[in-house]
Design a protein around this motif. Structure first.
Motif, PDB file in Angstrom:
ATOM      1  N   MET A 153     -45.963  79.534 -43.929  1.00 34.14           N
ATOM      2  CA  MET A 153     -45.842  79.025 -42.565  1.00 34.14           C
ATOM      3  C   MET A 153     -47.200  78.978 -41.870  1.00 34.14           C
ATOM      4  SD  MET A 153     -43.423  80.393 -39.512  1.00 34.14           S
ATOM      5  CE  MET A 153     -44.398  81.870 -39.250  1.00 34.14           C
ATOM      6  N   THR A 154     -48.048  79.971 -42.121  1.00 33.50           N
ATOM      7  CA  THR A 154     -49.376  79.987 -41.507  1.00 33.50           C
ATOM      8  C   THR A 154     -50.158  78.757 -41.912  1.00 33.50           C
ATOM      9  OG1 THR A 154     -49.366  82.395 -41.499  1.00 33.50           O
ATOM     10  CG2 THR A 154     -51.507  81.297 -41.268  1.00 33.50           C
ATOM     11  N   GLY A 155     -50.070  78.394 -43.203  1.00 34.02           N
ATOM     12  CA  GLY A 155     -50.772  77.205 -43.671  1.00 34.02           C
ATOM     13  C   GLY A 155     -50.243  75.944 -43.018  1.00 34.02           C
ATOM     14  N   LEU A 156     -48.923  75.844 -42.871  1.00 34.17           N
ATOM     15  CA  LEU A 156     -48.347  74.671 -42.216  1.00 34.17           C
ATOM     16  C   LEU A 156     -48.796  74.575 -40.771  1.00 34.17           C
ATOM     17  CD1 LEU A 156     -44.659  74.703 -43.520  1.00 34.17           C
ATOM     18  CD2 LEU A 156     -46.348  72.909 -43.910  1.00 34.17           C
ATOM     19  N   GLU A 157     -48.826  75.702 -40.078  1.00 36.14           N
ATOM     20  CA  GLU A 157     -49.208  75.684 -38.663  1.00 36.14           C
ATOM     21  C   GLU A 157     -50.630  75.174 -38.471  1.00 36.14           C
ATOM     22  OE1 GLU A 157     -48.488  79.430 -36.767  1.00 36.14           O
ATOM     23  OE2 GLU A 157     -46.430  78.829 -36.273  1.00 36.14           O
ATOM     24  N   ARG A 158     -51.476  75.418 -39.447  1.00 38.53           N
ATOM     25  CA  ARG A 158     -52.864  74.979 -39.341  1.00 38.53           C
ATOM     26  C   ARG A 158     -52.955  73.448 -39.262  1.00 38.53           C
ATOM     27  NH1 ARG A 158     -54.675  77.270 -43.807  1.00 38.53           N
ATOM     28  NH2 ARG A 158     -54.836  79.276 -42.737  1.00 38.53           N
ATOM     29  N   TYR A 159     -51.991  72.786 -39.852  1.00 38.25           N
ATOM     30  CA  TYR A 159     -52.030  71.318 -39.910  1.00 38.25           C
ATOM     31  C   TYR A 159     -50.973  70.656 -39.029  1.00 38.25           C
ATOM     32  CZ  TYR A 159     -55.073  72.138 -43.891  1.00 38.25           C
ATOM     33  OH  TYR A 159     -56.110  72.552 -44.691  1.00 38.25           O
ATOM     34  N   ALA A 160     -50.177  71.445 -38.334  1.00 33.91           N
ATOM     35  CA  ALA A 160     -49.100  70.894 -37.505  1.00 33.91           C
ATOM     36  C   ALA A 160     -49.635  70.443 -36.150  1.00 33.91           C
ATOM     37  CB  ALA A 160     -48.000  71.929 -37.313  1.00 33.91           C
ATOM     38  N   HIS A 161     -49.153  69.286 -35.704  1.00 32.95           N
ATOM     39  CA  HIS A 161     -49.545  68.736 -34.399  1.00 32.95           C
ATOM     40  C   HIS A 161     -48.311  68.707 -33.496  1.00 32.95           C
ATOM     41  CE1 HIS A 161     -53.477  67.200 -35.870  1.00 32.95           C
ATOM     42  NE2 HIS A 161     -52.806  67.102 -37.011  1.00 32.95           N
ATOM     43  N   ARG A 162     -48.432  69.333 -32.345  1.00 36.24           N
ATOM     44  CA  ARG A 162     -47.308  69.402 -31.409  1.00 36.24           C
ATOM     45  C   ARG A 162     -46.909  68.006 -30.948  1.00 36.24           C
ATOM     46  NH1 ARG A 162     -47.278  69.199 -25.889  1.00 36.24           N
ATOM     47  NH2 ARG A 162     -45.426  70.053 -24.836  1.00 36.24           N
ATOM     48  N   LEU A 163     -45.612  67.776 -30.936  1.00 34.46           N
ATOM     49  CA  LEU A 163     -45.047  66.539 -30.424  1.00 34.46           C
ATOM     50  C   LEU A 163     -44.571  66.794 -28.999  1.00 34.46           C
ATOM     51  CD1 LEU A 163     -44.299  63.627 -31.464  1.00 34.46           C
ATOM     52  CD2 LEU A 163     -42.020  64.551 -31.947  1.00 34.46           C
ATOM     53  N   ARG A 164     -45.134  66.068 -28.046  1.00 35.01           N
ATOM     54  CA  ARG A 164     -44.814  66.314 -26.641  1.00 35.01           C
ATOM     55  C   ARG A 164     -43.347  66.060 -26.344  1.00 35.01           C
ATOM     56  NH1 ARG A 164     -44.298  62.977 -22.421  1.00 35.01           N
ATOM     57  NH2 ARG A 164     -45.032  61.185 -23.636  1.00 35.01           N
ATOM     58  N   THR A 165     -42.816  65.008 -26.913  1.00 38.13           N
ATOM     59  CA  THR A 165     -41.429  64.645 -26.686  1.00 38.13           C
ATOM     60  C   THR A 165     -40.985  63.692 -27.783  1.00 38.13           C
ATOM     61  OG1 THR A 165     -39.861  63.600 -25.146  1.00 38.13           O
ATOM     62  CG2 THR A 165     -42.106  62.727 -25.182  1.00 38.13           C
ATOM     63  N   ALA A 166     -39.692  63.633 -28.000  1.00 37.84           N
ATOM     64  CA  ALA A 166     -39.145  62.642 -28.916  1.00 37.84           C
ATOM     65  C   ALA A 166     -38.775  61.351 -28.192  1.00 37.84           C
ATOM     66  CB  ALA A 166     -37.909  63.197 -29.624  1.00 37.84           C
ATOM     67  N   GLU A 167     -38.858  61.350 -26.875  1.00 32.35           N
ATOM     68  CA  GLU A 167     -38.478  60.186 -26.077  1.00 32.35           C
ATOM     69  C   GLU A 167     -39.657  59.224 -25.922  1.00 32.35           C
ATOM     70  OE1 GLU A 167     -35.468  59.433 -24.942  1.00 32.35           O
ATOM     71  OE2 GLU A 167     -34.643  61.261 -25.823  1.00 32.35           O
ATOM     72  N   PRO A 168     -39.435  57.929 -26.034  1.00 33.10           N
ATOM     73  CA  PRO A 168     -40.521  56.961 -25.840  1.00 33.10           C
ATOM     74  C   PRO A 168     -40.944  56.893 -24.381  1.00 33.10           C
ATOM     75  CG  PRO A 168     -38.423  55.832 -26.108  1.00 33.10           C
ATOM     76  CD  PRO A 168     -38.162  57.280 -26.363  1.00 33.10           C
ATOM     77  N   GLY A 169     -42.154  56.425 -24.168  1.00 29.32           N
ATOM     78  CA  GLY A 169     -42.696  56.308 -22.825  1.00 29.32           C
ATOM     79  C   GLY A 169     -43.654  57.437 -22.516  1.00 29.32           C
ATOM     80  N   GLY A 170     -44.473  57.231 -21.498  1.00 26.60           N
ATOM     81  CA  GLY A 170     -45.434  58.253 -21.105  1.00 26.60           C
ATOM     82  C   GLY A 170     -46.652  58.261 -22.005  1.00 26.60           C
ATOM     83  N   SER A 171     -47.435  59.289 -21.876  1.00 23.11           N
ATOM     84  CA  SER A 171     -48.686  59.393 -22.617  1.00 23.11           C
ATOM     85  C   SER A 171     -48.427  59.507 -24.116  1.00 23.11           C
ATOM     86  CB  SER A 171     -49.471  60.619 -22.143  1.00 23.11           C
ATOM     87  OG  SER A 171     -50.585  60.843 -22.985  1.00 23.11           O
ATOM     88  N   GLY A 172     -49.301  58.843 -24.866  1.00 22.92           N
ATOM     89  CA  GLY A 172     -49.237  58.946 -26.321  1.00 22.92           C
ATOM     90  C   GLY A 172     -50.373  59.776 -26.879  1.00 22.92           C
ATOM     91  N   ALA A 173     -51.023  60.580 -26.011  1.00 23.67           N
ATOM     92  CA  ALA A 173     -52.178  61.353 -26.467  1.00 23.67           C
ATOM     93  C   ALA A 173     -51.826  62.294 -27.609  1.00 23.67           C
ATOM     94  CB  ALA A 173     -52.763  62.139 -25.289  1.00 23.67           C
ATOM     95  N   ASP A 174     -50.606  62.826 -27.577  1.00 27.25           N
ATOM     96  CA  ASP A 174     -50.218  63.760 -28.641  1.00 27.25           C
ATOM     97  C   ASP A 174     -49.984  63.069 -29.981  1.00 27.25           C
ATOM     98  OD1 ASP A 174     -47.985  62.542 -27.331  1.00 27.25           O
ATOM     99  OD2 ASP A 174     -46.649  63.912 -28.396  1.00 27.25           O
ATOM    100  N   LEU A 175     -49.985  61.727 -29.984  1.00 25.99           N
ATOM    101  CA  LEU A 175     -49.775  60.973 -31.220  1.00 25.99           C
ATOM    102  C   LEU A 175     -51.071  60.426 -31.814  1.00 25.99           C
ATOM    103  CD1 LEU A 175     -46.546  58.969 -30.306  1.00 25.99           C
ATOM    104  CD2 LEU A 175     -46.741  61.015 -31.732  1.00 25.99           C
ATOM    105  N   ALA A 176     -52.196  60.781 -31.208  1.00 19.88           N
ATOM    106  CA  ALA A 176     -53.469  60.265 -31.723  1.00 19.88           C
ATOM    107  C   ALA A 176     -53.684  60.662 -33.174  1.00 19.88           C
ATOM    108  CB  ALA A 176     -54.624  60.759 -30.851  1.00 19.88           C
ATOM    109  N   ALA A 177     -53.355  61.899 -33.505  1.00 20.39           N
ATOM    110  CA  ALA A 177     -53.531  62.355 -34.889  1.00 20.39           C
ATOM    111  C   ALA A 177     -52.583  61.612 -35.821  1.00 20.39           C
ATOM    112  CB  ALA A 177     -53.314  63.865 -34.982  1.00 20.39           C
TER     113      ALA A 177
END
Length: 409
Positions: free
Chosen positions: A1-25
């Motif tokens: 799990m520690t290894g996965l967390e190193r590469y995991a990117h938080r998803l702000r929401t599953a709903e469309p709309g709003g900022s897409g900054a969290d999807l840059a990666a």
């Protein structure tokens, strides 16, 4: 799990709309891919559809993707495509009329919103987004008319023979579910004769002095459909071969579109099709994702979706839709480990994560995984090795059942 967390990117929401900054990666993970397959762990969960909508918007607006291909019939997509390009028709009516029978689980508010956004995008965009159908379980009357109209203007000598070869198909009743039921009810010998005629019509067009790749594709789809209707689904060998043919054909259609247009394309399908490996090889021996990797190499990227638990809609053997639940994920399953990552919802590049030897070993081991069919009852947790199936996984903690578009009063 520690290894996965190193590469995991938080998803702000599953709903469309709003900022897409969290999807840059996520966007950067798709660079170099002309075809990005985005799977769904079930055909009936709201957040699996809305997160797909959100990812599509990011890829269209930031990465220049220009097509959305779906596990729906070519002719159904042609109507939706006309709507998103020109506004022709009423979207609710189109979805109600086209998403019937096996496609009825897709007649949802989530897809209504997705196509509505594509229409609004296309009003002002210099790069309109097209909608593509990868499947071939039905062909509407308009599909035959497009072929015949082209032939009348370019190869008029072919028209009488084309009309003869398509006569039985054009005589089927209107309405997707009614037409499919009537086709299935024909005697097998008649269905085989129809398949021979459809193949002959395709050969006629492919050998003509004047050719149009779009017309050939329309005729090819009809031939594939007619062949499918000769399958005895009660025979396991025939059913397995037909499933193999379907995945291959969907992959070839996506590649054809990408090469014909030169645009980048998002392919939407069940995880079981988008993945590189099959979770149920006794039914689906080779996946669309495996075929795409064979056909285009690393220009295909497979994105799977994952859930810890929640609700989904599915159809019973009698065709009725109901809401069912799965989870929470059991210890030892892929989702159980994914859900221990500190982010509630996230995405992770499995190609990068496997650089950690411990993570790589975990990714390559098959363990129970939610691969939820569109039919109920089902066995929703076949064994699957995530790292051999996908390049990227989007994990959601919980999902709700998708929302059907209300029927008109």
């Amino acid at each position: 799990m520690t290894g996965l967390e190193r590469y995991a990117h938080r998803l702000r929401t599953a709903e469309p709309g709003g900022s897409g900054a969290d999807l840059a990666a996520f966007a950067s993970m798709t660079r170099g891919a002309d075809i990005v397959g985005i799977g769904e762990a079930s055909h009936g969960s709201k957040e699996l559809f809305t997160v797909k909508d959100r990812l599509l918007r990011q890829l269209v607006t930031r990465e220049g993707f220009s097509a959305f291909a779906m596990e729906i019939s070519w002719s159904a997509a042609a109507r939706i495509d006309a709507y998103v390009r020109t506004g022709e028709g009423d979207l609710r009516q189109i979805l109600r009329e086209e998403f019937q029978d096996g496609y009825s689980l897709l007649n949802t508010e989530e897809f209504l919103n997705l196509f509505g956004w594509v229409r609004e995008h296309n009003r002002t965009s210099a790069r309109p987004v097209r909608v593509v159908g990868l499947d071939f379980s039905d062909a509407a009357p308009e599909q035959y008319e497009r072929i015949l109209t082209w032939a009348a203007g370019n190869e008029p000598a072919l028209v009488p023979e084309l009309r003869r070869r398509y006569a039985a198909l054009r005589a089927l009743p209107t309405g997707v579910a009614t037409r499919m039921a009537a086709y299935n009810a024909l005697p097998l010998a008649e269905r085989k004769a129809i398949a021979q005629d459809a193949a002959a019509a395709y050969r006629l067009l492919s050998e003509a002095g004047t050719q149009d790749p779009w017309v050939l594709q329309e005729a090819r789809v009809i031939s594939h459909m007619a062949t499918e209707y000769t399958v005895d689904w009660s025979d396991p060998a025939q059913a397995k071969a037909a499933s193999r043919h379907r995945d291959r054909t969907m992959a070839e259609t996506a590649v054809w579109w990408q090469r014909q247009t030169g645009g980048r394309i998002v392919v939407s399908a069940h995880n079981g099709h988008a993945a590189y490996e099959s979770a149920v090889p006794e039914y689906y021996p080779v996946t669309m994702g495996a075929d795409l990797r064979e056909l285009v190499g690393r220009a295909y990227l497979a994105v799977g979706t994952s859930l810890n638990g929640g609700d989904y809609r599915a159809r019973t053997a009698t065709g009725e839709a109901g809401t069912y639940s799965v989870g929470p994920a059991a210890p030892g399953s892929n989702e159980y480990t994914l859900d221990k990552v500190r982010h509630r919802d996230f995405y992770v590049d499995l190609r990068a994560a496997r650089r950690d030897p411990a993570v790589g070993g975990w990714l390559d081991a098959a363990r129970p995984t939610f691969v939820i069919p569109g039919r109920y009852p089902n066995q929703p947790t076949p064994p699957l090795a995530l790292g051999r199936a996908f390049d990227v996984v989007v994990h959601l903690h919980t999902v709700r059942a998708s929302v059907p578009v209300p029927q008109p009063e």
